[in-house]
Design a protein around this motif. Structure first.
Motif, PDB file in Angstrom:
ATOM      1  N   SER A  61       0.833  -1.206   0.000  1.00 33.02           N
ATOM      2  CA  SER A  61       0.000   0.000   0.000  1.00 33.02           C
ATOM      3  C   SER A  61       0.866   1.255   0.000  1.00 33.02           C
ATOM      4  N   LEU A  62       1.997   1.195   0.718  1.00 31.08           N
ATOM      5  CA  LEU A  62       2.896   2.348   0.749  1.00 31.08           C
ATOM      6  C   LEU A  62       3.502   2.562  -0.637  1.00 31.08           C
ATOM      7  N   MET A  63       3.931   1.468  -1.255  1.00 33.17           N
ATOM      8  CA  MET A  63       4.485   1.561  -2.618  1.00 33.17           C
ATOM      9  C   MET A  63       3.482   2.255  -3.538  1.00 33.17           C
ATOM     10  N   GLU A  64       2.219   1.876  -3.424  1.00 29.41           N
ATOM     11  CA  GLU A  64       1.195   2.451  -4.305  1.00 29.41           C
ATOM     12  C   GLU A  64       1.066   3.968  -4.115  1.00 29.41           C
ATOM     13  N   ARG A  65       1.313   4.426  -2.892  1.00 29.85           N
ATOM     14  CA  ARG A  65       1.227   5.872  -2.625  1.00 29.85           C
ATOM     15  C   ARG A  65       2.430   6.624  -3.171  1.00 29.85           C
ATOM     16  N   LEU A  66       3.521   5.920  -3.448  1.00 30.43           N
ATOM     17  CA  LEU A  66       4.740   6.581  -3.910  1.00 30.43           C
ATOM     18  C   LEU A  66       4.808   6.668  -5.440  1.00 30.43           C
ATOM     19  N   GLY A  68       4.560   7.758  -9.074  1.00 28.83           N
ATOM     20  CA  GLY A  68       4.496   9.070  -9.719  1.00 28.83           C
ATOM     21  C   GLY A  68       5.409  10.106  -9.083  1.00 28.83           C
ATOM     22  N   PHE A  69       6.056   9.746  -7.983  1.00 29.59           N
ATOM     23  CA  PHE A  69       6.978  10.690  -7.338  1.00 29.59           C
ATOM     24  C   PHE A  69       8.426  10.288  -7.648  1.00 29.59           C
ATOM     25  N   GLU A  70       9.285  11.294  -7.734  1.00 32.16           N
ATOM     26  CA  GLU A  70      10.684  10.994  -8.051  1.00 32.16           C
ATOM     27  C   GLU A  70      11.595  11.030  -6.827  1.00 32.16           C
ATOM     28  N   ARG A  71      11.160  11.766  -5.820  1.00 30.94           N
ATOM     29  CA  ARG A  71      11.916  11.800  -4.570  1.00 30.94           C
ATOM     30  C   ARG A  71      10.927  11.589  -3.426  1.00 30.94           C
ATOM     31  N   LEU A  93      16.641   3.990   1.543  1.00 29.41           N
ATOM     32  CA  LEU A  93      16.202   2.596   1.441  1.00 29.41           C
ATOM     33  C   LEU A  93      17.316   1.718   0.879  1.00 29.41           C
ATOM     34  N   ALA A  94      18.205   2.336   0.060  1.00 35.90           N
ATOM     35  CA  ALA A  94      19.314   1.572  -0.517  1.00 35.90           C
ATOM     36  C   ALA A  94      20.327   1.174   0.554  1.00 35.90           C
ATOM     37  N   LEU A 126       8.267   4.692 -10.290  1.00 37.49           N
ATOM     38  CA  LEU A 126       8.666   4.725  -8.873  1.00 37.49           C
ATOM     39  C   LEU A 126      10.120   5.157  -8.753  1.00 37.49           C
ATOM     40  N   PRO A 127      10.446   5.863  -7.681  1.00 39.91           N
ATOM     41  CA  PRO A 127      11.829   6.304  -7.507  1.00 39.91           C
ATOM     42  C   PRO A 127      12.746   5.124  -7.153  1.00 39.91           C
ATOM     43  N   ALA A 128      14.035   5.289  -7.428  1.00 40.07           N
ATOM     44  CA  ALA A 128      15.024   4.278  -7.040  1.00 40.07           C
ATOM     45  C   ALA A 128      15.171   4.289  -5.516  1.00 40.07           C
ATOM     46  N   ASP A 129      15.641   3.161  -4.963  1.00 42.55           N
ATOM     47  CA  ASP A 129      15.797   3.056  -3.506  1.00 42.55           C
ATOM     48  C   ASP A 129      16.651   4.191  -2.934  1.00 42.55           C
ATOM     49  N   GLU A 130      17.697   4.629  -3.698  1.00 42.19           N
ATOM     50  CA  GLU A 130      18.567   5.681  -3.150  1.00 42.19           C
ATOM     51  C   GLU A 130      17.877   7.041  -3.119  1.00 42.19           C
ATOM     52  N   HIS A 131      16.760   7.168  -3.789  1.00 39.68           N
ATOM     53  CA  HIS A 131      16.007   8.422  -3.734  1.00 39.68           C
ATOM     54  C   HIS A 131      14.867   8.361  -2.713  1.00 39.68           C
TER      55      HIS A 131
END
Lengths: 180, 485
Positions: A61-66, A68-71, A93-94, A126-131
């Motif tokens: 559910s959290l992933m779904e909220r993220l 379209g965002f880049e950071r 997250l990375a 979805l943004p990369a883990d480092e973002h």
């Protein structure tokens, strides 16, 4: 480029609500409105470059909220026992291992890392883990129903909010230099 | 004596772990499964207006806020002695069907299903939804994400906001459905029916046609003859939102059917010294310990128990699948706990079919969605079927509607005794003569995962995971081996 700040946790479960309180403080200091208030109808599309929301979510559910965002800046309690109560910790997250390759992230969810992998495989933006930055406050009393934070956790709220605003400033400065 | 502990390491208070004690021959003497308990909810609620409960209780956990929202709204209706207009009930139920589709989909594809689709012996790194996609194809992942999107959309359209619905209040709901929204919801529901049929076909092709999997389902390790509980409508068909609680005995005969308000006459709670959480059981059978059979008051409350407790499904395609399941597994009732996964998919189909039925009801867009409560508030019970078991909210208030007492029996709590029995049986099967089978962690995970337990709080704090830890103690109580995930 769109940025989302998410206060995570359960606002009625004692110190687990610290993520919400920090998000509210960031909203107050920055003047960016909270975007998760109940609405009479559907949420209108948010054109703002920075969104602040508060949720009790994890994994899928959290992933779904993220999407379209880049950071992303996630604010949450951290329950490791490795740091003093109220310590403000920043990582991305990375930086952390995905300890839950399987499906024991919880009894009813998968880990955020796995959820993000799934979303990316399915072509979700979805943004990369480092973002995905995480600003966490070490807290132990996350099992008792209370709306108030313990004093040492409440004292950590301004420091955590400051850290979030610093990260936000870095992100937007970088954006300005990146954008000709 | 040896001891094995399975512990979530992110929570250091000792909650939510499994301790397994071995005897001097190295066989399992007993095991104890502790579920984390959230403390002080009743105290937290007392003094608040009862109409806050649908908003407050859906914050209890992030997994099934919709179920708490509904049970709380129904209990608050009862406290105010108000019967909401038909359209309000239809809207609540429509939201609930969309929630069920989302929740059951997540469990099957991301949690329970991987054991079968990827295989119970596959490495843990592959036994997840990514492994499912790898094996079955990318298309399946897209469908799962689409199903969840549609479910969330309906919850937001009817519930007024994302994730935590806000529109159910004593006497009805606060938001009318427009014709435009109705059409969109109907179209999404029709897609959900196709998705549910696709899922049942996948289950048929991947699981039922594989003899090894069928043997696992029908094997002895995951078998318990207990009572079955579920909410039924006036025709004794499965219902998630309303009806009477029906309990059938291990032979499938009706033991009792009661009104939600009478639950206290039928359910009691057993206390064990090793856990904070209580074990609900059938009061009129009695507590005989963690044992199977007609003389033991242990019952289960899951998709399978709901199907066992009912005479059928209220929608045609789900009814066909219901008949097929019982024909395949040797008639009613079914006690093979891994069949809960199959029952869950049949419920998914029912929820999707009923979604369309509700969305096409001529009264669904009526503006008559609220009846103002006028009676003095007193006491009320609201029961719904949460995806993971019968959910009971019971409130007492003063004459101003301020709460004086609250009692909740949440879905997972019903299954605490059977989960304890299932994990114990899996441990006994996999530990012989002090030798711990490598598959222990997975077999135990499979035992409790079938019940889809919700340890709501365990998902909140970072790192947000519940890895398993097994500590084996020898007969003298010393640590012999630690297995971690």
């Amino acid at each position: 480029m769109r940025i989302i700040i998410v206060g995570l946790g359960n606002p009625i479960l004692g110190d687990d609500g610290v993520g919400w309180r920090v998000a509210e403080e960031v909203s107050r200091l920055s003047g960016i409105p909270l975007g998760d208030a109940p609405l009479p109808g559907l949420s209108p599309p948010k054109p703002d470059p920075v969104t602040i929301e508060r949720y009790s979510l994890a994994g899928l559910s959290l992933m779904e909220r993220l999407t379209g965002f880049e950071r992303v800046i996630l604010i949450d309690s951290l329950n490791t026992g490795w740091h003093p109560q109220g310590a403000v910790i920043h990582f991305t997250l990375a930086d952390i291992d995905d300890l839950t390759y399987g499906h024991s992230a919880s009894a009813h969810d998968i880990s955020l890392k796995n959820a993000l992998k799934l979303g990316r495989r399915m072509g979700e933006p979805l943004p990369a883990d480092e973002h995905i930055h995480i600003v966490a406050v070490e807290a132990q009393h996350v099992y008792d129903f209370r709306e108030e934070l313990s004093p040492c956790i409440a004292e950590a709220v301004p420091a955590a909010a400051k850290k979030v605003i610093e990260l936000l400033a870095q992100m937007t400065t970088r954006l300005e230099t990146e954008t000709p | 004596m040896e001891r094995i502990t399975i512990d979530p390491i992110t929570r250091l208070e000792g909650h939510g772990k499994i301790d397994i004690f071995l005897d001097e021959n190295g066989n399992v003497a007993n095991s104890y499964f502790q579920i984390p308990e959230l403390r002080g909810f009743e105290r937290f609620c007392v003094g608040r207006p009862v109409e806050e409960m649908p908003l407050l209780t859906n914050r209890i956990c992030g997994v099934c806020p919709e179920a708490h929202h509904m049970a709380a709204a129904k209990a608050a209706d009862a406290v105010y002695h108000v019967d909401p207009p038909r359209t309000a009930k239809l809207l609540r139920e429509l939201l609930y069907m969309a929630f069920y589709c989302t929740d059951h989909t997540t469990h099957f594809y991301a949690l329970g299903g991987p054991d079968f689709i990827v295989g119970p012996d596959a490495p843990v790194a592959e036994r997840n939804i990514l492994g499912v996609i790898h094996k079955v194809g990318l298309e399946i992942g897209g469908k799962v994400i689409q199903m969840r999107k549609y479910g969330h959309k309906v919850v937001e359209m009817i519930g007024g906001r994302k994730v935590h619905p806000a529109t159910a209040i004593p006497g009805g709901v606060t938001k009318i459905l427009s014709e435009e929204e109705r059409k969109e919801i109907e179209a999404m529901g029709r897609w959900a029916i196709d998705f549910a049929l696709f899922s049942l076909q996948a289950f048929n092709d991947i699981v039922l046609s594989n003899k090894a999997y069928l043997d696992l389902i029908l094997g002895d390790v995951y078998y318990h003859r207990t009572y079955s509980m579920g909410l039924v409508d006036e025709n004794n068909k499965v219902n998630f939102y309303d009806g009477k609680v029906r309990v059938v005995d291990p032979d499938g005969k009706e033991f009792v059917k009661y009104e939600p308000r009478d639950y206290m006459h039928h359910i009691a709670e057993h206390v064990e010294p090793w856990t904070y959480l209580k074990f609900p059981y059938l009061k009129n059978v009695g507590w005989k310990g963690f044992v199977d059979g007609k003389d033991s008051g242990v019952y289960f409350a899951t998709p399978l128990s709901r199907l066992n407790a009912a005479d059928g499904m209220a929608t045609p395609r789900a009814q066909e699948q219901y008949e097929k399941m019982y024909a395949t597994l040797g008639g009613k009732p079914v006690h093979h706990r891994l069949a809960i996964h199959w029952a869950r998919l049949i419920e998914l189909l029912y929820a999707a079919e009923h979604w369309v039925e509700l969305a096409t009801d001529p009264e669904i867009t009526s503006p008559n969605v609220h009846k103002k409560p006028t009676e003095t508030p007193t006491e009320g019970v609201g029961i719904v079927e949460a995806p993971r078991g019968t959910l009971t909210h019971h409130y007492w208030t003063d004459e101003k509607g301020l709460l004086t007492k609250v009692n909740l029996i949440v879905g997972t709590t019903n299954n605490y005794a059977p989960i304890q029995m299932s994990t114990n049986k899996a441990a006994r099967a996999l530990i012989k003569g002090g030798k711990v089978n490598e598959g222990l962690l997975n077999m135990i995970e499979m035992a409790f995962r079938a019940y889809d337990p919700c340890f709501g709080c365990a998902t909140h704090s970072l790192p947000g995971q519940m890895p398993l830890e097994v500590t084996i103690h020898n007969a003298a109580g010393e640590v012999q081996e630690v297995l971690k995930r």
